[in-house]
Design a protein around this motif. Structure first.
Motif, PDB file in Angstrom:
ATOM      1  N   ASN A  51       0.921  -1.260  -0.071  1.00 19.83           N
ATOM      2  CA  ASN A  51      -0.098   0.062   0.143  1.00 19.83           C
ATOM      3  C   ASN A  51       1.063   1.431   0.132  1.00 19.83           C
ATOM      4  O   ASN A  51       0.328   2.168  -0.648  1.00 19.83           O
ATOM      5  CB  ASN A  51      -1.102  -0.028   1.203  1.00 19.83           C
ATOM      6  N   TYR A  53       3.606   1.775  -1.558  1.00 13.46           N
ATOM      7  CA  TYR A  53       3.788   1.871  -3.095  1.00 13.46           C
ATOM      8  C   TYR A  53       2.539   2.702  -3.849  1.00 13.46           C
ATOM      9  O   TYR A  53       2.650   3.777  -4.588  1.00 13.46           O
ATOM     10  CB  TYR A  53       4.309   0.707  -3.867  1.00 13.46           C
ATOM     11  N   GLN A  54       1.312   1.998  -3.539  1.00  9.56           N
ATOM     12  CA  GLN A  54       0.095   2.393  -4.201  1.00  9.56           C
ATOM     13  C   GLN A  54      -0.273   3.673  -3.972  1.00  9.56           C
ATOM     14  O   GLN A  54      -0.639   4.745  -4.564  1.00  9.56           O
ATOM     15  CB  GLN A  54      -1.106   1.574  -3.893  1.00  9.56           C
ATOM     16  N   THR A  55       0.185   4.422  -2.598  1.00  9.12           N
ATOM     17  CA  THR A  55      -0.053   5.505  -2.144  1.00  9.12           C
ATOM     18  C   THR A  55       0.998   6.440  -2.187  1.00  9.12           C
ATOM     19  O   THR A  55       1.053   7.813  -1.904  1.00  9.12           O
ATOM     20  CB  THR A  55      -0.554   5.533  -0.635  1.00  9.12           C
ATOM     21  N   TYR A  90       3.459   2.410  -9.869  1.00  7.05           N
ATOM     22  CA  TYR A  90       3.308   1.971  -8.436  1.00  7.05           C
ATOM     23  C   TYR A  90       1.554   2.408  -7.988  1.00  7.05           C
ATOM     24  O   TYR A  90       1.141   1.566  -7.378  1.00  7.05           O
ATOM     25  CB  TYR A  90       4.010   2.937  -7.487  1.00  7.05           C
ATOM     26  N   LYS A  91       1.254   3.507  -8.361  1.00  3.14           N
ATOM     27  CA  LYS A  91      -0.324   3.734  -8.148  1.00  3.14           C
ATOM     28  C   LYS A  91      -1.207   2.687  -8.920  1.00  3.14           C
ATOM     29  O   LYS A  91      -2.211   2.370  -8.078  1.00  3.14           O
ATOM     30  CB  LYS A  91      -0.559   5.255  -8.776  1.00  3.14           C
ATOM     31  N   ASP A  92      -0.810   2.103  -9.873  1.00  2.00           N
ATOM     32  CA  ASP A  92      -1.625   1.528 -10.603  1.00  2.00           C
ATOM     33  C   ASP A  92      -1.630   0.108 -10.443  1.00  2.00           C
ATOM     34  O   ASP A  92      -2.334  -1.040 -11.099  1.00  2.00           O
ATOM     35  CB  ASP A  92      -1.461   1.665 -12.254  1.00  2.00           C
ATOM     36  N   MET A  93      -0.695  -0.276  -9.726  1.00  4.11           N
ATOM     37  CA  MET A  93      -0.197  -1.753  -9.237  1.00  4.11           C
ATOM     38  C   MET A  93      -1.486  -2.215  -8.655  1.00  4.11           C
ATOM     39  O   MET A  93      -2.172  -1.708  -7.617  1.00  4.11           O
ATOM     40  CB  MET A  93       1.098  -1.881  -8.478  1.00  4.11           C
ATOM     41  N   THR A  94      -1.865  -3.501  -8.827  1.00 10.75           N
ATOM     42  CA  THR A  94      -2.775  -4.203  -7.938  1.00 10.75           C
ATOM     43  C   THR A  94      -2.101  -5.560  -7.528  1.00 10.75           C
ATOM     44  O   THR A  94      -1.404  -6.159  -8.196  1.00 10.75           O
ATOM     45  CB  THR A  94      -4.389  -4.769  -8.670  1.00 10.75           C
ATOM     46  N   TYR A  95      -2.609  -6.161  -6.173  1.00 12.37           N
ATOM     47  CA  TYR A  95      -2.109  -7.306  -5.824  1.00 12.37           C
ATOM     48  C   TYR A  95      -3.132  -8.119  -5.260  1.00 12.37           C
ATOM     49  O   TYR A  95      -4.411  -7.887  -4.959  1.00 12.37           O
ATOM     50  CB  TYR A  95      -0.914  -6.905  -4.859  1.00 12.37           C
TER      51      TYR A  95
END
Length: 197
Positions: A51, A53-55, A90-95
């Motif tokens: 998270n 990375y995403q934020t 980073y923002k667009d990564m999903t997991y």
């Protein structure tokens, strides 16, 4: 008798208030204590890690700035463009968490991530350059790396294909708290979408 009944009513209300306050206090302590334990698992720590990375957490951006600044191939303009590309990655990564294996104070959390396939774009750009060297050379025929990097960045900006990677993230318990281990270069490349698959 009226006074007696009235007194009883006041006492009942006071007792009910005290019981209510006690129940709320017990529930608060219970949930607060549980939430600490619920958030202290290998899986939760990996989720927090990803998270960040995403934020675009400040530490993640600081590390990105350092890595990009150390890259000598970039000039000022394409360095900033590249940073923006990675931030978007980073923002667009999903997991999706797939598995958690705990062995004492060590754990492995298996995660499947989906990121833009930058590796495919870079491979295609390299083939294009090798077949069209004149497009990346100056008027004297000298190859210019910055021209090629500008081209690669332009292609990366248009990337739409995604790729799935499996990460096996190590997590270690220290002082009763789980912490994600230092990630490998391979894991970092997967998060960046440049891993050679």
């Amino acid at each position: 008798p009226i006074i007696y009944c009235h007194t009883d009513a006041v006492d009942d209300n006071d007792i009910m208030k005290k019981i209510f306050v006690c129940l709320i206090t017990i529930l608060f302590i219970t949930f607060t204590g549980c939430s600490t334990n619920i958030n202290n698992t290998p899986t939760k720590k990996v989720e927090e890690f990803l998270n960040r990375y995403q934020t675009l957490d400040s530490k993640v951006i600081s590390d990105l700035d350092r890595v990009v600044e150390e890259e000598e191939k970039f000039n000022t303009s394409n360095r900033e463009d590249y940073k923006e590309l990675i931030k978007n990655q980073y923002k667009d990564m999903t997991y999706m968490i797939k598995n958690e294996t705990i062995n004492g104070d060590k754990a492995i959390v298996e995660v499947e991530i989906t990121v833009k396939d930058y590796k495919k774009v870079m491979d295609e750009a390299e083939v294009y350059r090798n077949n069209n060297m004149q497009l990346f050379s100056d008027e004297l025929g000298n190859y210019k790396e910055t021209m090629y990097i500008d081209y690669v960045i332009k292609q990366l900006k248009e990337a739409k294909d995604t790729v799935k990677y499996t990460l096996e993230l190590g997590v270690t318990k220290k002082d009763k708290k789980w912490q994600v281990d230092q990630i490998s270069d391979e894991t970092e490349d997967k998060i960046l979408g440049i891993y050679n698959y």
